[in-house]
Design a protein around this motif. Structure first.
Motif, PDB file in Angstrom:
ATOM      1  N   TYR A  25       0.421 -10.397  15.990  1.00  0.00           N
ATOM      2  CA  TYR A  25       1.755  -9.938  16.387  1.00  0.00           C
ATOM      3  C   TYR A  25       1.797  -8.411  16.464  1.00  0.00           C
ATOM      4  O   TYR A  25       2.093  -7.732  15.473  1.00  0.00           O
ATOM      5  N   PRO A  26       1.524  -7.841  17.633  1.00  0.00           N
ATOM      6  CA  PRO A  26       1.506  -6.379  17.767  1.00  0.00           C
ATOM      7  C   PRO A  26       2.883  -5.738  17.581  1.00  0.00           C
ATOM      8  O   PRO A  26       2.973  -4.532  17.397  1.00  0.00           O
ATOM      9  N   GLN A  27       3.940  -6.544  17.576  1.00  0.00           N
ATOM     10  CA  GLN A  27       5.283  -6.012  17.361  1.00  0.00           C
ATOM     11  C   GLN A  27       5.533  -5.695  15.887  1.00  0.00           C
ATOM     12  O   GLN A  27       6.434  -4.944  15.551  1.00  0.00           O
ATOM     13  N   VAL A  28       4.742  -6.295  14.998  1.00  0.00           N
ATOM     14  CA  VAL A  28       4.897  -6.060  13.562  1.00  0.00           C
ATOM     15  C   VAL A  28       4.169  -4.776  13.202  1.00  0.00           C
ATOM     16  O   VAL A  28       2.989  -4.618  13.472  1.00  0.00           O
ATOM     17  N   ASN A  29       4.909  -3.861  12.598  1.00  0.00           N
ATOM     18  CA  ASN A  29       4.341  -2.567  12.226  1.00  0.00           C
ATOM     19  C   ASN A  29       3.640  -2.619  10.883  1.00  0.00           C
ATOM     20  O   ASN A  29       2.619  -1.972  10.687  1.00  0.00           O
ATOM     21  N   LYS A  30       4.208  -3.396   9.947  1.00  0.00           N
ATOM     22  CA  LYS A  30       3.669  -3.453   8.590  1.00  0.00           C
ATOM     23  C   LYS A  30       3.969  -4.825   8.003  1.00  0.00           C
ATOM     24  O   LYS A  30       5.005  -5.415   8.302  1.00  0.00           O
ATOM     25  N   VAL A  31       3.065  -5.324   7.154  1.00  0.00           N
ATOM     26  CA  VAL A  31       3.262  -6.601   6.458  1.00  0.00           C
ATOM     27  C   VAL A  31       3.031  -6.366   4.971  1.00  0.00           C
ATOM     28  O   VAL A  31       2.021  -5.786   4.581  1.00  0.00           O
ATOM     29  N   ASN A  32       3.988  -6.796   4.155  1.00  0.00           N
ATOM     30  CA  ASN A  32       3.844  -6.777   2.697  1.00  0.00           C
ATOM     31  C   ASN A  32       3.806  -8.223   2.227  1.00  0.00           C
ATOM     32  O   ASN A  32       4.693  -9.010   2.577  1.00  0.00           O
ATOM     33  N   VAL A  33       2.802  -8.570   1.442  1.00  0.00           N
ATOM     34  CA  VAL A  33       2.723  -9.900   0.848  1.00  0.00           C
ATOM     35  C   VAL A  33       2.777  -9.715  -0.655  1.00  0.00           C
ATOM     36  O   VAL A  33       1.934  -9.035  -1.232  1.00  0.00           O
ATOM     37  N   ASN A  34       3.787 -10.310  -1.276  1.00  0.00           N
ATOM     38  CA  ASN A  34       3.944 -10.238  -2.726  1.00  0.00           C
ATOM     39  C   ASN A  34       3.842 -11.660  -3.264  1.00  0.00           C
ATOM     40  O   ASN A  34       4.796 -12.430  -3.187  1.00  0.00           O
ATOM     41  N   LEU A  35       2.672 -12.009  -3.785  1.00  0.00           N
ATOM     42  CA  LEU A  35       2.460 -13.371  -4.275  1.00  0.00           C
ATOM     43  C   LEU A  35       3.195 -13.629  -5.570  1.00  0.00           C
ATOM     44  O   LEU A  35       3.536 -14.764  -5.877  1.00  0.00           O
ATOM     45  N   PHE A 158      -1.006  -2.341   7.520  1.00  0.00           N
ATOM     46  CA  PHE A 158      -0.373  -1.715   8.669  1.00  0.00           C
ATOM     47  C   PHE A 158      -1.449  -1.255   9.639  1.00  0.00           C
ATOM     48  O   PHE A 158      -2.635  -1.261   9.321  1.00  0.00           O
ATOM     49  N   ARG A 159      -1.006  -0.868  10.818  1.00  0.00           N
ATOM     50  CA  ARG A 159      -1.936  -0.359  11.835  1.00  0.00           C
ATOM     51  C   ARG A 159      -1.922   1.159  11.847  1.00  0.00           C
ATOM     52  O   ARG A 159      -0.869   1.768  11.684  1.00  0.00           O
ATOM     53  N   GLU A 160      -3.109   1.713  12.066  1.00  0.00           N
ATOM     54  CA  GLU A 160      -3.209   3.160  12.254  1.00  0.00           C
ATOM     55  C   GLU A 160      -4.387   3.425  13.181  1.00  0.00           C
ATOM     56  O   GLU A 160      -5.523   3.048  12.872  1.00  0.00           O
ATOM     57  N   LYS A 161      -4.103   4.040  14.310  1.00  0.00           N
ATOM     58  CA  LYS A 161      -5.138   4.399  15.294  1.00  0.00           C
ATOM     59  C   LYS A 161      -6.028   3.210  15.639  1.00  0.00           C
ATOM     60  O   LYS A 161      -7.245   3.262  15.510  1.00  0.00           O
ATOM     61  N   ASN A 162      -5.404   2.111  16.064  1.00  0.00           N
ATOM     62  CA  ASN A 162      -6.095   0.889  16.483  1.00  0.00           C
ATOM     63  C   ASN A 162      -6.924   0.230  15.388  1.00  0.00           C
ATOM     64  O   ASN A 162      -7.852  -0.512  15.671  1.00  0.00           O
ATOM     65  N   LYS A 163      -6.602   0.495  14.138  1.00  0.00           N
ATOM     66  CA  LYS A 163      -7.257  -0.156  13.011  1.00  0.00           C
ATOM     67  C   LYS A 163      -6.190  -0.812  12.149  1.00  0.00           C
ATOM     68  O   LYS A 163      -5.055  -0.343  12.089  1.00  0.00           O
ATOM     69  N   VAL A 164      -6.557  -1.911  11.491  1.00  0.00           N
ATOM     70  CA  VAL A 164      -5.670  -2.550  10.521  1.00  0.00           C
ATOM     71  C   VAL A 164      -6.149  -2.137   9.145  1.00  0.00           C
ATOM     72  O   VAL A 164      -7.318  -2.302   8.801  1.00  0.00           O
ATOM     73  N   LEU A 165      -5.240  -1.571   8.358  1.00  0.00           N
ATOM     74  CA  LEU A 165      -5.556  -1.132   6.986  1.00  0.00           C
ATOM     75  C   LEU A 165      -4.784  -2.013   6.021  1.00  0.00           C
ATOM     76  O   LEU A 165      -3.587  -2.256   6.203  1.00  0.00           O
ATOM     77  N   VAL A 166      -5.454  -2.481   4.970  1.00  0.00           N
ATOM     78  CA  VAL A 166      -4.828  -3.322   3.950  1.00  0.00           C
ATOM     79  C   VAL A 166      -5.101  -2.709   2.593  1.00  0.00           C
ATOM     80  O   VAL A 166      -6.235  -2.341   2.273  1.00  0.00           O
ATOM     81  N   PHE A 167      -4.031  -2.610   1.780  1.00  0.00           N
ATOM     82  CA  PHE A 167      -4.150  -2.034   0.449  1.00  0.00           C
ATOM     83  C   PHE A 167      -3.545  -2.972  -0.572  1.00  0.00           C
ATOM     84  O   PHE A 167      -2.555  -3.650  -0.309  1.00  0.00           O
ATOM     85  N   ASN A 168      -4.119  -2.965  -1.773  1.00  0.00           N
ATOM     86  CA  ASN A 168      -3.596  -3.739  -2.888  1.00  0.00           C
ATOM     87  C   ASN A 168      -2.606  -2.852  -3.628  1.00  0.00           C
ATOM     88  O   ASN A 168      -2.970  -1.758  -4.068  1.00  0.00           O
ATOM     89  N   LYS A 169      -1.362  -3.306  -3.755  1.00  0.00           N
ATOM     90  CA  LYS A 169      -0.320  -2.521  -4.426  1.00  0.00           C
ATOM     91  C   LYS A 169      -0.113  -3.013  -5.852  1.00  0.00           C
ATOM     92  O   LYS A 169       0.999  -3.029  -6.348  1.00  0.00           O
ATOM     93  N   ALA A 170      -1.172  -3.407  -6.529  1.00  0.00           N
ATOM     94  CA  ALA A 170      -1.071  -3.952  -7.874  1.00  0.00           C
ATOM     95  C   ALA A 170      -0.472  -2.924  -8.831  1.00  0.00           C
ATOM     96  O   ALA A 170      -0.741  -1.737  -8.721  1.00  0.00           O
ATOM     97  N   ASN A 171       0.355  -3.431  -9.740  1.00  0.00           N
ATOM     98  CA  ASN A 171       0.937  -2.555 -10.771  1.00  0.00           C
ATOM     99  C   ASN A 171      -0.070  -2.391 -11.886  1.00  0.00           C
ATOM    100  O   ASN A 171      -0.505  -3.349 -12.490  1.00  0.00           O
ATOM    101  N   ASN A 172      -0.430  -1.175 -12.174  1.00  0.00           N
ATOM    102  CA  ASN A 172      -1.397  -0.924 -13.252  1.00  0.00           C
ATOM    103  C   ASN A 172      -0.720  -0.321 -14.441  1.00  0.00           C
ATOM    104  O   ASN A 172       0.131   0.445 -14.412  1.00  0.00           O
TER     105      ASN A 172
END
Length: 172
Positions: A25-35, A158-172
């Motif tokens: 879905y190129p219309q989606v700018n960012k996806v957050n998944v909170n399990l 999210f996308r940046e310069k034709n790349k998909v970047l994924v980060f873990n936002k774990a609470n430490n």
């Protein structure tokens, strides 16, 4: 050792879901998944400032359309939460949905609705897709896998310069 492998597979599923959604879905700018909270947040960028009354009308139409879609499709469509932030001439629209009733078909419906509502004002990246049917099946399978796991994981992609970047936002 088996438990570690299972944990890795579940983490891998959530990361693969974020990547698949952004590629499909190129219309989606960012996806957050909170399990932990069992939520998925989709962020869209609209090239205009939304008014409060415009947002209320949009929320009403989207929720009504989702109820009707669920009724006609005979599926239980979870209530969604809609939020936004204005940044000058740009609006960041966030759609939050529970993971329990989320399917690829519901995601696709929401995205088509948003596209129909905002048209060319909805910022989208040009992506060449190979096989949408296979990708849709993968997204549904990943969603099903994640509904049954109990990981405390929060990912953002999210996308940046034709790349998909994924980060873990774990609470430490």
């Amino acid at each position: 050792m088996e438990i570690e492998a299972e944990d890795y597979n579940q983490k891998s599923d959530s990361m693969e879901l974020v990547i698949s959604l952004l590629l499909q879905y190129p219309q989606v700018n960012k996806v957050n998944v909170n399990l932990n909270s069992q939520e998925v947040i989709f962020t869209f960028l609209i090239q205009r400032e939304l008014s409060i009354s415009g947002l209320k009308e949009f929320k009403s139409k989207l929720n009504q359309s989702l109820r009707l879609y669920g009724s006609l499709s005979q599926i239980d469509v979870a209530q969604i939460k809609i939020d936004y932030k204005c940044c000058g001439d740009l609006t960041e629209l966030e759609i939050t949905s529970g993971l329990c009733n989320l399917t690829e078909e519901v995601i696709s419906f929401i995205i088509r609705f948003i596209y129909n509502e905002f048209g060319t004002e909805l910022l989208s990246e040009d992506i060449v897709k190979d096989n949408s049917t296979v990708e849709n099946e993968i997204i549904n399978e990943l969603l099903e896998n994640l509904k049954v796991n109990n990981l405390n994981q929060r990912l953002v992609g999210f996308r940046e310069k034709n790349k998909v970047l994924v980060f873990n936002k774990a609470n430490n």
